[in-house]
Enzyme design. Structure first.
Site, PDB file in Angstrom:
ATOM      1  N   HIS A 121       0.874  -1.176   0.000  1.00 52.44           N
ATOM      2  CA  HIS A 121       0.000   0.000   0.000  1.00 52.44           C
ATOM      3  C   HIS A 121       0.913   1.228   0.000  1.00 52.44           C
ATOM      4  O   HIS A 121       2.011   1.185   0.571  1.00 52.44           O
ATOM      5  CB  HIS A 121      -0.826  -0.068   1.291  1.00 52.44           C
ATOM      6  CG  HIS A 121      -1.903   0.946   1.441  1.00 52.44           C
ATOM      7  ND1 HIS A 121      -1.652   2.258   1.758  1.00 52.44           N
ATOM      8  CD2 HIS A 121      -3.257   0.835   1.350  1.00 52.44           C
ATOM      9  CE1 HIS A 121      -2.807   2.905   1.856  1.00 52.44           C
ATOM     10  NE2 HIS A 121      -3.791   2.063   1.617  1.00 52.44           N
ATOM     11  N   ASP A 198       2.892  -4.723   7.939  1.00 49.54           N
ATOM     12  CA  ASP A 198       1.692  -3.909   7.791  1.00 49.54           C
ATOM     13  C   ASP A 198       0.505  -4.872   7.850  1.00 49.54           C
ATOM     14  O   ASP A 198       0.231  -5.591   6.888  1.00 49.54           O
ATOM     15  CB  ASP A 198       1.765  -3.160   6.452  1.00 49.54           C
ATOM     16  CG  ASP A 198       0.449  -2.472   6.088  1.00 49.54           C
ATOM     17  OD1 ASP A 198      -0.556  -2.656   6.808  1.00 49.54           O
ATOM     18  OD2 ASP A 198       0.432  -1.765   5.066  1.00 49.54           O
ATOM     19  N   GLN A 201      -4.723  -5.219   6.578  1.00 50.77           N
ATOM     20  CA  GLN A 201      -5.732  -6.079   5.939  1.00 50.77           C
ATOM     21  C   GLN A 201      -5.829  -7.444   6.598  1.00 50.77           C
ATOM     22  O   GLN A 201      -6.693  -8.246   6.233  1.00 50.77           O
ATOM     23  CB  GLN A 201      -5.406  -6.273   4.447  1.00 50.77           C
ATOM     24  CG  GLN A 201      -5.585  -5.029   3.616  1.00 50.77           C
ATOM     25  CD  GLN A 201      -7.028  -4.562   3.533  1.00 50.77           C
ATOM     26  OE1 GLN A 201      -7.962  -5.370   3.610  1.00 50.77           O
ATOM     27  NE2 GLN A 201      -7.221  -3.271   3.389  1.00 50.77           N
ATOM     28  N   LYS A 224     -10.778  -0.973  10.093  1.00 51.11           N
ATOM     29  CA  LYS A 224     -11.015  -2.097   9.171  1.00 51.11           C
ATOM     30  C   LYS A 224     -11.435  -3.357   9.918  1.00 51.11           C
ATOM     31  O   LYS A 224     -11.688  -4.388   9.306  1.00 51.11           O
ATOM     32  CB  LYS A 224      -9.758  -2.353   8.335  1.00 51.11           C
ATOM     33  CG  LYS A 224      -9.466  -1.212   7.366  1.00 51.11           C
ATOM     34  CD  LYS A 224      -8.188  -1.379   6.590  1.00 51.11           C
ATOM     35  CE  LYS A 224      -7.992  -0.165   5.671  1.00 51.11           C
ATOM     36  NZ  LYS A 224      -6.704  -0.200   4.971  1.00 51.11           N
ATOM     37  N   CYS A 362      -4.637   2.531  -3.743  1.00 51.70           N
ATOM     38  CA  CYS A 362      -3.402   3.000  -3.089  1.00 51.70           C
ATOM     39  C   CYS A 362      -2.252   2.027  -3.318  1.00 51.70           C
ATOM     40  O   CYS A 362      -1.418   1.825  -2.433  1.00 51.70           O
ATOM     41  CB  CYS A 362      -3.602   3.205  -1.582  1.00 51.70           C
ATOM     42  SG  CYS A 362      -4.819   4.439  -1.178  1.00 51.70           S
TER      43      CYS A 362
HETATM   44  C1  LIG Z   1      -5.789   0.591   4.696  1.00 52.30           C
HETATM   45  C2  LIG Z   1      -4.367   0.182   4.600  1.00 52.30           C
HETATM   46  C3  LIG Z   1      -3.334   0.990   5.078  1.00 52.30           C
HETATM   47  C4  LIG Z   1      -3.588   2.371   5.621  1.00 52.30           C
HETATM   48  O1  LIG Z   1      -4.426   2.348   6.717  1.00 52.30           O
HETATM   49  P1  LIG Z   1      -4.987   3.731   7.321  1.00 52.30           P
HETATM   50  O2  LIG Z   1      -6.074   3.286   8.214  1.00 52.30           O
HETATM   51  O3  LIG Z   1      -5.489   4.537   6.141  1.00 52.30           O
HETATM   52  O4  LIG Z   1      -3.857   4.392   8.015  1.00 52.30           O
HETATM   53  C5  LIG Z   1      -2.051   0.520   4.994  1.00 52.30           C
HETATM   54  N1  LIG Z   1      -1.784  -0.693   4.494  1.00 52.30           N
HETATM   55  C6  LIG Z   1      -2.743  -1.507   4.021  1.00 52.30           C
HETATM   56  C7  LIG Z   1      -2.379  -2.843   3.489  1.00 52.30           C
HETATM   57  C8  LIG Z   1      -4.062  -1.086   4.059  1.00 52.30           C
HETATM   58  O5  LIG Z   1      -5.013  -1.879   3.574  1.00 52.30           O
END
Ligand SMILES: *Cc1c(COP(=O)(O)O)cnc(C)c1O
Length: 404
Positions: A121, A198, A201, A224, A362
């Site tokens: 992302h 990260d 998801q 999320k 993104c």
């Molecule tokens: C949504 C997302 C982000 C960013 O999350 P925020 O809540 O906008 O800070 C980063 N990495 C992944 C894989 C995402 O899906």
């Protein structure tokens, strides 16, 4: 099996009509919907215990502080962190990643290397690029194959004693691919590199075990995973959090301030400057409880059934191509139809009440890899149904007929 209708009744928005049609919400990858218990918990906080935390001796301040710290411990247990002070409240994944890259600015030197993956992302690319620009370190990229999987041989070839940080997502937001992070962490540690995962998801679908993974940092967002927006967690190993300098200066994060010198508070407060999102932090704990009550085994079973059905039904449509065909996948289907712009399909099915994401998600480097402007992404949650998928498939067929 889950009683999906009973679960759906927990989410008031799911019985709403959009453009005169029952809402079919397939944009869970962007943000999940919120159960009533989470919505109520926000109001209850403000109605009953609102006060600033960690400051007052008065009763409400203590109640709010206790609720906030109980939530931290809850999340510590949820991700199996060793200590609660390794769990930092943030405003989201983006904040957590920037906290880490800011800290590494005082550690990296010219010639050092940072490895990211082709599946990231933007929020796990740009902060590392900024860090490399600032420090003279070099950014390296783990390539992907046509199935959307990271190429492990190429990753291992990138590793060397120059590698200081490796960062990948647990699950790709654009394609739904689940990355072999345990293997990546092990290989990165073998050359002495730190690893940030990260997990934005991943946390809606599974319970990460940060000690078993042995990652150095794990960042995720609350919104999320059925929690409020503006909430998130950065897990960091104690030794790393002690080593990194604070991200922001201000109240809450100090031990003693004079004009000559300031000493910083102990973990976790060193990284939590200013008044935080108190209600959000507390209610993130409510969301975690809600998900655990449903059970991640149940969540996964339902989502696997949705993924399988959606993949099979969508592939009935001639000219439809799915991106991200690797074996290990979360409940995300990213697709295009030959000769039709994803935005046009998204707009037509929106008129039919169906919410999907269209665009680059993104993750422009992934779109460049496939030489496409974007995809239509349907991302499913445990509260979605097989019938909703059939509704989407019929809508996509209709849009295709209209547009070709
Ligand atoms: C949504 C997302 C982000 C960013 O999350 P925020 O809540 O906008 O800070 C980063 N990495 C992944 C894989 C995402 O899906």
């Amino acid at each position: 099996m889950l009683d999906i209708q009973k679960i759906r009744a927990d989410f008031p928005i799911l019985s709403e009509k959009v453009n005169g049609k029952p809402l079919v919400y397939f944009d869970n990858g962007a943000t999940s919907q919120k159960p009533q218990i989470v919505i109520d918990a926000i109001a209850t906080y403000y109605q009953e215990i609102n006060a600033n935390i960690h400051r007052g001796v008065h009763t409400l301040s203590q109640l709010a502080t206790d609720a906030y710290e109980i939530s931290r411990v809850k999340i510590q247990h949820h991700i199996n962190a060793k200590f609660s002070h390794e769990v930092l409240f943030t405003s989201g994944t983006t904040h957590g990643i920037n906290l880490v890259t800011n800290g590494f600015a005082s550690i990296l030197k010219p010639g050092d290397e940072v490895i990211v993956s082709a599946l990231e992302h933007h929020s796990n690319i740009v902060p590392w690029q900024m860090l490399c620009e600032k420090t003279g370190a070099t950014l390296r990229v783990i390539p992907m194959n046509e199935e959307g999987e990271l190429i492990m041989d190429a990753f291992e070839a990138l590793l060397s004693e120059k590698t200081k940080v490796v960062t990948v997502n647990h699950i790709s937001n654009a394609l739904g691919i689940i990355n072999p992070i345990k293997y990546i962490i092990e290989k990165a540690h073998a050359v002495g590199a730190a690893v940030l995962i990260d997990g934005a998801q991943a946390v809606p679908h599974l319970k990460p075990d940060v000690q078993d993974l042995d990652c150095d940092f794990y960042a995720f967002s609350g919104h999320k995973m059925c929690g409020p927006t503006g909430t998130g967690i950065l897990y960091g190993k104690e030794a790393w959090l002690n080593k990194l300098p604070p991200y922001q200066g201000g109240g809450e994060m100090i031990k003693e301030v004079t004009f000559e010198k300031t000493t910083y508070a102990d973990l976790p407060h060193k990284f939590e400057a200013g008044t935080p999102n108190i209600a959000g932090g507390i209610v993130l704990g409510t969301a975690v409880d809600y998900l655990n009550n449903i059970g991640f085994d149940n969540i996964q079973k339902q989502e696997e059934a949705l993924l399988e059905h959606a993949t099979k039904r969508l592939l009935e449509i001639e000219g439809l191509k799915i991106y991200g065909t690797g074996k290990n996948k979360a409940s995300v289907v990213s697709f295009n139809i030959d000769g039709i712009h994803p935005y046009d399909i998204g707009s037509i099915i929106d008129k039919l009440g169906i919410a999907v994401r269209t665009g680059h998600h993104c993750a422009q480097p992934i779109m460049n890899f496939f030489c496409i402007p974007g995809t239509i992404r349907a991302s499913f949650s445990f509260y979605n149904t097989i019938e909703e998928i059939d509704t989407m498939v019929e809508a996509v067929k209709k849009a295709k007929t209209m547009l070709s």
